[in-house]
Design an enzyme around this catalytic site. Structure first.
Site, PDB file in Angstrom:
ATOM      1  N   HIS A 166      10.352   3.785   5.016  1.00  0.00           N
ATOM      2  CA  HIS A 166      10.028   2.390   4.719  1.00  0.00           C
ATOM      3  C   HIS A 166      11.295   1.533   4.761  1.00  0.00           C
ATOM      4  O   HIS A 166      11.304   0.452   5.355  1.00  0.00           O
ATOM      5  CB  HIS A 166       9.420   2.246   3.312  1.00  0.00           C
ATOM      6  N   LYS A 221      -7.034   4.036  -6.682  1.00  0.00           N
ATOM      7  CA  LYS A 221      -6.042   4.987  -6.193  1.00  0.00           C
ATOM      8  C   LYS A 221      -5.215   5.504  -7.365  1.00  0.00           C
ATOM      9  O   LYS A 221      -4.756   4.738  -8.204  1.00  0.00           O
ATOM     10  CB  LYS A 221      -5.137   4.310  -5.159  1.00  0.00           C
ATOM     11  N   ARG A 274       4.991   6.719  12.566  1.00  0.00           N
ATOM     12  CA  ARG A 274       5.716   7.990  12.568  1.00  0.00           C
ATOM     13  C   ARG A 274       5.278   8.908  13.685  1.00  0.00           C
ATOM     14  O   ARG A 274       6.046   9.738  14.156  1.00  0.00           O
ATOM     15  CB  ARG A 274       5.510   8.721  11.236  1.00  0.00           C
ATOM     16  N   SER A 293       5.326   9.106   1.667  1.00  0.00           N
ATOM     17  CA  SER A 293       5.292   9.020   0.207  1.00  0.00           C
ATOM     18  C   SER A 293       4.593  10.221  -0.403  1.00  0.00           C
ATOM     19  O   SER A 293       4.991  10.705  -1.472  1.00  0.00           O
ATOM     20  CB  SER A 293       4.607   7.725  -0.234  1.00  0.00           C
TER      21      SER A 293
END
Length: 159
Positions: free
Chosen positions: A17, A41, A90, A127
């Site tokens: 990030h 979440k 990615r 993450s």
């Protein structure tokens, strides 16, 4: 002014990030890093902690602003007058997922999404991997900016 919104959960911010934001500084006059708040979440870090991690990482960069938002990303873009959404890619799976979202966002609002490829040295970092390393007591510090310092008194294995 060219303003880009970089949305995400940033739970926590990673070197990937960080790299995307840093490289995008040459492309935009302002980058708003927006932490999406999703009460469904289950995050490891509170919204306040995530915001602080990002603010500290970019403390010396006036072109980076950090905020939180709820709801549709395109609605928040309209609210803050962001003309672009910034996303990092990615791998090919990221592209396919992000492409569908970008098409939807452009259909809903005519906003453009700008994709930057992650640097080879950070392309494996996510993450979720960082959270797994933290839960298992590994050296997470090689995966995140220095601003992500954890409280030694918190048992992250339970989070």
């Amino acid at each position: 002014m060219k303003r880009a919104l970089f949305p995400g959960s940033f739970d926590p911010i990673t070197l990937g990030h960080y790299d995307i934001i840093h490289r995008a500084l040459d492309l935009f006059d302002e980058i708003v890093v927006a932490i999406g708040v999703n009460n469904e979440k289950n995050c490891m870090f509170s919204v306040e902690q995530r915001k602080e991690f990002i603010e500290k990482a970019f403390a010396d960069e006036p072109k980076v602003k950090v905020t939180t938002y709820q709801g549709l990303t395109v609605d928040f873009c309209k609210e803050i007058k962001a003309q672009f959404i910034l996303r990092g890619l990615r791998n090919p799976a990221d592209f396919e997922f992000e492409k569908a979202i970008a098409h939807t966002n452009r259909t809903l609002s005519k906003i453009e999404t700008v994709f930057l490829l992650t640097a080879a040295k950070t392309s494996f970092i996510s993450s979720s991997i960082v959270r797994d390393v933290i839960r298992n007591g590994g050296n997470y510090t090689v995966l995140v900016p220095e601003s992500v310092k954890l409280d030694k008194n918190v048992n992250y294995k339970k989070l």
